[in-house]
Design a protein around this motif. Sequence first.
Motif, PDB file in Angstrom:
ATOM      1  N   ASN A  70      27.094  38.924  56.064  1.00  6.70           N
ATOM      2  CA  ASN A  70      26.068  39.943  55.876  1.00  6.70           C
ATOM      3  C   ASN A  70      25.626  40.098  54.421  1.00  6.70           C
ATOM      4  OD1 ASN A  70      26.100  41.509  58.683  1.00  6.70           O
ATOM      5  ND2 ASN A  70      28.213  41.015  58.144  1.00  6.70           N
ATOM      6  N   VAL A  71      26.587  39.967  53.499  1.00  5.55           N
ATOM      7  CA  VAL A  71      26.327  40.179  52.074  1.00  5.55           C
ATOM      8  C   VAL A  71      27.039  39.081  51.287  1.00  5.55           C
ATOM      9  CG1 VAL A  71      26.566  41.776  50.133  1.00  5.55           C
ATOM     10  CG2 VAL A  71      26.270  42.681  52.443  1.00  5.55           C
ATOM     11  N   PRO A  72      26.382  38.463  50.302  1.00  9.58           N
ATOM     12  CA  PRO A  72      27.074  37.463  49.481  1.00  9.58           C
ATOM     13  C   PRO A  72      28.285  38.084  48.779  1.00  9.58           C
ATOM     14  CG  PRO A  72      24.706  37.445  49.050  1.00  9.58           C
ATOM     15  CD  PRO A  72      24.975  38.657  49.876  1.00  9.58           C
ATOM     16  N   VAL A  73      29.395  37.380  48.806  1.00  8.64           N
ATOM     17  CA  VAL A  73      30.626  37.842  48.155  1.00  8.64           C
ATOM     18  C   VAL A  73      30.875  36.977  46.916  1.00  8.64           C
ATOM     19  CG1 VAL A  73      33.105  38.225  48.378  1.00  8.64           C
ATOM     20  CG2 VAL A  73      31.606  38.586  50.360  1.00  8.64           C
ATOM     21  N   ILE A  74      30.921  37.603  45.762  1.00  8.83           N
ATOM     22  CA  ILE A  74      31.299  36.909  44.534  1.00  8.83           C
ATOM     23  C   ILE A  74      32.817  36.985  44.421  1.00  8.83           C
ATOM     24  CG2 ILE A  74      31.037  36.780  42.036  1.00  8.83           C
ATOM     25  CD1 ILE A  74      28.472  36.216  43.623  1.00  8.83           C
ATOM     26  N   VAL A  75      33.460  35.841  44.198  1.00  6.94           N
ATOM     27  CA  VAL A  75      34.916  35.776  44.101  1.00  6.94           C
ATOM     28  C   VAL A  75      35.293  35.478  42.653  1.00  6.94           C
ATOM     29  CG1 VAL A  75      37.011  34.657  44.930  1.00  6.94           C
ATOM     30  CG2 VAL A  75      35.065  34.975  46.482  1.00  6.94           C
ATOM     31  N   ASP A  76      35.993  36.409  42.025  1.00  7.95           N
ATOM     32  CA  ASP A  76      36.394  36.300  40.624  1.00  7.95           C
ATOM     33  C   ASP A  76      37.897  36.063  40.562  1.00  7.95           C
ATOM     34  OD1 ASP A  76      36.832  36.626  37.882  1.00  7.95           O
ATOM     35  OD2 ASP A  76      36.848  38.825  38.024  1.00  7.95           O
ATOM     36  N   LEU A  77      38.300  34.828  40.253  1.00 12.23           N
ATOM     37  CA  LEU A  77      39.716  34.492  40.123  1.00 12.23           C
ATOM     38  C   LEU A  77      40.124  34.703  38.671  1.00 12.23           C
ATOM     39  CD1 LEU A  77      38.463  31.981  42.282  1.00 12.23           C
ATOM     40  CD2 LEU A  77      40.901  32.218  42.761  1.00 12.23           C
ATOM     41  N   TRP A  78      40.984  35.673  38.437  1.00 11.06           N
ATOM     42  CA  TRP A  78      41.308  36.113  37.093  1.00 11.06           C
ATOM     43  C   TRP A  78      42.822  36.252  36.941  1.00 11.06           C
ATOM     44  CZ3 TRP A  78      43.317  40.968  35.295  1.00 11.06           C
ATOM     45  CH2 TRP A  78      43.743  41.815  36.329  1.00 11.06           C
ATOM     46  N   SER A  79      43.282  36.565  35.726  1.00 10.08           N
ATOM     47  CA  SER A  79      44.700  36.793  35.465  1.00 10.08           C
ATOM     48  C   SER A  79      44.856  37.805  34.344  1.00 10.08           C
ATOM     49  CB  SER A  79      45.406  35.489  35.089  1.00 10.08           C
ATOM     50  OG  SER A  79      46.723  35.741  34.625  1.00 10.08           O
ATOM     51  N   ALA A  80      45.842  38.669  34.496  1.00 13.86           N
ATOM     52  CA  ALA A  80      46.136  39.632  33.432  1.00 13.86           C
ATOM     53  C   ALA A  80      46.625  38.929  32.178  1.00 13.86           C
ATOM     54  CB  ALA A  80      47.184  40.636  33.912  1.00 13.86           C
ATOM     55  N   ARG A  81      47.061  37.660  32.308  1.00 15.02           N
ATOM     56  CA  ARG A  81      47.523  36.899  31.148  1.00 15.02           C
ATOM     57  C   ARG A  81      46.369  36.438  30.269  1.00 15.02           C
ATOM     58  NH1 ARG A  81      48.875  32.324  32.501  1.00 15.02           N
ATOM     59  NH2 ARG A  81      48.500  32.282  34.732  1.00 15.02           N
ATOM     60  N   SER A  82      45.166  36.499  30.810  1.00 17.28           N
ATOM     61  CA  SER A  82      43.998  35.996  30.091  1.00 17.28           C
ATOM     62  C   SER A  82      43.059  37.145  29.737  1.00 17.28           C
ATOM     63  CB  SER A  82      43.248  34.963  30.951  1.00 17.28           C
ATOM     64  OG  SER A  82      41.983  34.682  30.394  1.00 17.28           O
ATOM     65  N   GLU A  83      43.001  37.475  28.463  1.00 14.17           N
ATOM     66  CA  GLU A  83      42.117  38.552  28.025  1.00 14.17           C
ATOM     67  C   GLU A  83      40.659  38.217  28.309  1.00 14.17           C
ATOM     68  OE1 GLU A  83      41.001  41.000  23.908  1.00 14.17           O
ATOM     69  OE2 GLU A  83      42.766  39.696  24.002  1.00 14.17           O
ATOM     70  N   GLN A  84      40.308  36.937  28.158  1.00 12.53           N
ATOM     71  CA  GLN A  84      38.928  36.526  28.412  1.00 12.53           C
ATOM     72  C   GLN A  84      38.545  36.737  29.872  1.00 12.53           C
ATOM     73  OE1 GLN A  84      38.969  32.444  26.889  1.00 12.53           O
ATOM     74  NE2 GLN A  84      37.645  33.090  25.222  1.00 12.53           N
ATOM     75  N   SER A  85      39.472  36.425  30.791  1.00 18.06           N
ATOM     76  CA  SER A  85      39.137  36.591  32.202  1.00 18.06           C
ATOM     77  C   SER A  85      39.019  38.064  32.551  1.00 18.06           C
ATOM     78  CB  SER A  85      40.180  35.898  33.094  1.00 18.06           C
ATOM     79  OG  SER A  85      41.392  36.614  33.159  1.00 18.06           O
ATOM     80  N   ALA A  86      39.850  38.912  31.925  1.00 18.01           N
ATOM     81  CA  ALA A  86      39.742  40.347  32.173  1.00 18.01           C
ATOM     82  C   ALA A  86      38.404  40.888  31.687  1.00 18.01           C
ATOM     83  CB  ALA A  86      40.901  41.083  31.488  1.00 18.01           C
ATOM     84  N   GLU A  87      37.937  40.376  30.549  1.00 24.52           N
ATOM     85  CA  GLU A  87      36.636  40.813  30.022  1.00 24.52           C
ATOM     86  C   GLU A  87      35.502  40.355  30.935  1.00 24.52           C
ATOM     87  OE1 GLU A  87      36.591  39.186  26.118  1.00 24.52           O
ATOM     88  OE2 GLU A  87      37.904  40.727  25.277  1.00 24.52           O
ATOM     89  N   LEU A  88      35.605  39.138  31.469  1.00 23.64           N
ATOM     90  CA  LEU A  88      34.567  38.655  32.382  1.00 23.64           C
ATOM     91  C   LEU A  88      34.542  39.495  33.651  1.00 23.64           C
ATOM     92  CD1 LEU A  88      32.381  36.584  33.121  1.00 23.64           C
ATOM     93  CD2 LEU A  88      34.187  35.168  34.113  1.00 23.64           C
TER      94      LEU A  88
END
Length: 324
Positions: A70-88
């Motif tokens: 019904n709605v596009p789902v964006i999947v964000d694979l991240w880690s608390a170990r990565s500050e850059q991924s948390a910011e994204l």
Amino acid sequence: MSIVPPSAASMRGAVDLSSLLNRPPAPAAGGAGSTGAAGQAGQAGAVSVPSLVFQGTDANFGEILDLSANVPVIVDLWSARSEQSAELTLVLTRLILEYGGRFVLATVDVDTNPQLTQAFQAQSIPTVAAVIGGQPVALFNGVIAEDQVRAVLQRVLELAAEHGVVGTAVAPEGADAATLVAPPEPELPPHHVEAYEAIERGDYAAAIAIYKTALARDPRDNLSVAGLAQVGLLARLQGKTLAEIRAAAAAAPDDLEAQLLVADLDLSGGHVEDAFDRLLTLFPAQDAAGKNRIRERILDLFEVIGQDDPRVAPTRKRLTMLLY
């Protein structure tokens, strides 16, 4: 920026998701799931969800696929170990909310959801994908500029429209008010809590033992791999002063252990390039055992700074050239 839909087979990794990825879109139905795919109304129209931003897990991925009909789902694979991924994650959250329900965002903590991490072939963190009509779409790896993220989301909307996925997710008023404060915090397993407590009281030996025990039970525990590398660095530097370390290395330039300790010191002080350059410069003159010690230390320091750090790739390339 092109968006290339991978085949279902390429997305499976160690987990066979073919029964999920290849199934037909879910029919219109009432009811609720842990992702909030309640009151689905087909591929167009409003879809009631508890939140536009939620945590995706190995357990609820089937419901995420249903919602994607019904709605596009964006999947964000991240880690608390990565500050850059948390910011994204914060950037994605803000943009998803700006679109007012034309997307939902599923944040996946790679350290606690190994099946989804493997299924989406997340070789680096962050990795961002989409699911449209039950089918995965690879978007991008690493951190990109916000205007590029917007362009990717716009392309996802176009792709979703081509497949008839044009619904709108509707969350209760105020449901997402707190989502821009910080990315979702994972609940740490007990052994990680014990290790952190040991580190806080300066008992690095106890923390190392805890992480080694955790890895003996599950060698794929990436959080323990990183934790062991970080506490190992702390233990090697414990009780030593900067002057002592540098003086010892200067007095014994052929003492590999003394030089390794200077690299540890450089990295701990934020001089990451200097640390890696020192180790790689030492490498050619070493015997086989010495080269292996340097290789192991470099790999260890990769875990300390995070595998997604931009300085890892060029260092790895240089090390590979020296090895072969």
